[in-house]
Each structure stands twice: as C-alpha cells, then as structure tokens.
Design an enzyme around this catalytic site. Sequence first.
Site, PDB file in Angstrom:
ATOM      1  CG  ASP A  37      -2.122  -0.895   1.082  1.00 52.61           C
ATOM      2  OD1 ASP A  37      -2.390  -1.330  -0.048  1.00 52.61           O
ATOM      3  OD2 ASP A  37      -2.787  -1.172   2.098  1.00 52.61           O
ATOM      4  CE  LYS A  59      -8.157   0.418  -3.028  1.00 54.71           C
ATOM      5  NZ  LYS A  59      -7.311  -0.625  -2.424  1.00 54.71           N
ATOM      6  CG  MET A 173      -7.740   6.816   6.194  1.00 53.42           C
ATOM      7  SD  MET A 173      -8.360   5.393   5.252  1.00 53.42           S
ATOM      8  CE  MET A 173      -9.427   4.595   6.472  1.00 53.42           C
TER       9      MET A 173
END
Length: 263
Positions: A37, A59, A173
């Site tokens: 990631d 991402k 996030m």
Amino acid sequence: MRKPGQVFLVGAGPGDPELLTLKAARILCQAQAVVYDRLVSEEVLELSPPLARLVPVGKAPKSHPVPQERINQILIELASEGLTVVRLKGGDPMVFGRGSEEAAALRAAGIPFEIVPGITAAQGAAAATAVPLTHRGLASGVRYVTGHCREDRPLDLDWAGLADPQTTLVVYMGAGAIAEIAGRLLGEGLPAAHPVMAVAGATTPHERRLVSSLGEIAGDAARASLRGPVLFVIGEVVSLYRSRPEAIVTLLASRPRKGAAYA
C-alpha cells in the site's frame, strides 16, 4: 498442475520499521512478491529480498488507480504462480485495511493464506505522544471510525453514540472530513472545548502533532497543512498531552491562539 503458493496478509505497522512484529519481519524477508500500500514506509519495504517482485497498489483519497477487485485478482495470480506473496498493509490488515475482503477472495479461489497482525495507527500514535487511548477517570472505552467512506460516499456514522464524553474517539483518514465530523459531534452535545489531537505520520521521522479543541480543530488543521496520513484523537485523554518545550515548533504563519499547542 502447479501447487499454489501462499499469501500472507501482513500488518506493516504505523511506519517505524522497529514496530514490525518478529513474525512480520521474518515473513517479509522471505517474500517472493510484495503487494504493498501507499502508506507502507520505504524503511519497511527495504526489508524485502532484493529479488522480490514489488507491486504497488496504493490508494489515496478520491484516487484509486488499482481497484480493490483488481488487487484481489493480483494476489490470486501471483499465488497461482507458486510464489510466496506478502500483501503488506499499513497498520493492521484487519483495521480499515480491507484484509477481510482479500481473505474472502483468496478463500474462494482456494489460495492458502495467513493473517499477520500489526500495530495499528492509533496504538502507534498513542505510544509516540504518550496520550493513552483509555485512562481511569477520563475514558473508559475507545472507538475507531473512518473519516473516509467507500466510493467517497457521505459519512454515515452513529453520531449520537460517538458523542460520548467518557469514550475516546479515534478517526482514521479524517483530514478531509474533520470539519463535518467536528460539527456533527458538537451538534450531538459535545462541548466546543472538548480536546482533540491530530497526528500526521505517527512514529515516522516526519511526525507532526497538533493539539486543539473540537470547536477549533477544523480551522487549526487547515492552517497547519498536515500531510497524510492524519489520525485524530478526540477525547479528554488528550488533556494529558505535554510536549517537551524544546520540541515545540510553530506550524502556523500567525501566532497560535492561547491554549493551542503545536509540536
């Protein structure tokens, strides 16, 4: 027919390579392919064997160059070649890491897999800042939520339940949604003075911290320009934070308001 390899869903921790578990480090050193990631640090990746195939599938908010379905297929394809595959995820693969989705896809394809836990970002930030997630008399529980929904859908959280002054709320996030989150919690009765701490890049050399309040965190975070990943700790436990005087640095161009601490 070629015997399939095995996939290890490995938690890379919050960034500091010394926070890898012994098992995670051992398996990573034996990997033939590493699917990793965006949040996996370079220091952790350097533990991969020199000849290992490195496959980035990271991402970012509103940017998903490799959809989750394709990531699942990549793991299956690599394992079908007979390779030992490490799926390396920041933090813990089962805490906002979609590890369960990948495990289900592997199980359906008949690919053997194992899950190796890691230190999640909340634990790393708590240790780095010495702000506990629970503390007698201040917080009897802790809840983890995400500030970013699948396919950028609106947040749909139990706002009334989250607005508990006896619970520490950790938002993963959440940089892009902190204004909405703070507003909803204020609307459910939490006071504007309720303490909040933002930690960017927890446990890494680039770590930055901002201590604010629920009423001010949206503006403070915007002016501080904290770069992701940013974790928000909302709760009375933040009142225990004390930055060393020599470590305090001013993050804003203007002088911080009285009571705000930046380090």
